[in-house]
Design a protein around this motif. Structure first.
Motif, short mmCIF file in Angstrom:
data_model
loop_
_atom_site.label_atom_id
_atom_site.label_comp_id
_atom_site.label_asym_id
_atom_site.label_seq_id
_atom_site.Cartn_x
_atom_site.Cartn_y
_atom_site.Cartn_z
N MET A 44 55.57 91.43 94.00
CA MET A 44 54.85 90.52 93.13
C MET A 44 55.60 90.40 91.80
O MET A 44 56.17 91.37 91.31
CB MET A 44 53.42 91.00 92.88
N ILE A 45 55.55 89.23 91.22
CA ILE A 45 56.16 88.97 89.92
C ILE A 45 55.26 89.56 88.83
O ILE A 45 54.04 89.42 88.89
CB ILE A 45 56.32 87.46 89.69
N THR A 46 55.87 90.18 87.85
CA THR A 46 55.16 90.59 86.65
C THR A 46 55.61 89.68 85.53
O THR A 46 56.81 89.49 85.32
CB THR A 46 55.46 92.06 86.29
N MET A 47 54.64 89.08 84.83
CA MET A 47 54.95 88.20 83.72
C MET A 47 54.45 88.84 82.43
O MET A 47 53.27 89.14 82.30
CB MET A 47 54.29 86.83 83.88
N TYR A 48 55.37 89.06 81.50
CA TYR A 48 55.03 89.61 80.20
C TYR A 48 54.82 88.43 79.24
O TYR A 48 55.68 87.55 79.14
CB TYR A 48 56.14 90.54 79.72
N THR A 49 53.67 88.44 78.58
CA THR A 49 53.26 87.28 77.78
C THR A 49 52.67 87.71 76.44
O THR A 49 52.50 88.90 76.17
CB THR A 49 52.17 86.49 78.52
N THR A 50 52.33 86.69 75.65
CA THR A 50 51.43 86.84 74.50
C THR A 50 50.37 85.76 74.64
O THR A 50 50.57 84.79 75.38
CB THR A 50 52.16 86.67 73.15
N SER A 51 49.29 85.91 73.94
CA SER A 51 48.18 84.95 74.07
C SER A 51 48.51 83.59 73.45
O SER A 51 47.97 82.57 73.86
CB SER A 51 46.92 85.51 73.43
N TRP A 52 49.40 83.56 72.48
CA TRP A 52 49.67 82.34 71.72
C TRP A 52 50.89 81.56 72.22
O TRP A 52 51.22 80.49 71.70
CB TRP A 52 49.89 82.69 70.25
N CYS A 53 51.57 82.03 73.24
CA CYS A 53 52.86 81.49 73.68
C CYS A 53 52.70 80.26 74.58
O CYS A 53 52.22 80.38 75.71
CB CYS A 53 53.61 82.60 74.41
N PRO A 54 53.12 79.07 74.12
CA PRO A 54 53.00 77.88 74.98
C PRO A 54 53.89 77.95 76.22
O PRO A 54 53.52 77.45 77.28
CB PRO A 54 53.41 76.71 74.08
N ASP A 55 55.06 78.58 76.11
CA ASP A 55 55.93 78.73 77.28
C ASP A 55 55.26 79.63 78.33
O ASP A 55 55.46 79.43 79.53
CB ASP A 55 57.29 79.32 76.89
N CYS A 56 54.49 80.62 77.88
CA CYS A 56 53.77 81.50 78.81
C CYS A 56 52.75 80.70 79.61
O CYS A 56 52.64 80.86 80.83
CB CYS A 56 53.08 82.64 78.06
#
Length: 86
Positions: A1-13
């Protein structure tokens, strides 16, 4: 499975999550603002940059900052995934 590291404010996320869902590729999301060890991992795989979204699949990691569907598709092909595959 892919793990995606994000932030809550990130439009690219948000765009990357939508694209992965559209392609039928399941992923788990980890918010680096809430997990300091995840933030460290992101910086490690991105040469010291806190770049999100960062996708990890097995030994493969890549920043999807300045997201584009073509960038995502190239990474999916590089890591050997296909749409709908876990």
């Amino acid at each position: 499975m892919i793990t995606m590291y994000t932030t809550s404010w990130c439009p690219d996320c948000h765009a990357a999550k939508q694209a992965l869902a559209t392609l039928g590729l399941p992923f788990q999301e980890i918010n680096i603002e809430q997990d300091p060890s995840a933030a460290e991992l992101v910086m490690k795989v991105n040469n010291g940059k806190r770049s999100v979204p960062t996708l990890v699949y097995g030994e493969h990691a890549a920043s999807m900052s300045r997201f584009s569907i073509s960038k995502l598709r190239a990474w999916i092909e590089q890591v050997g995934l296909q749409s709908g595959q876990q």
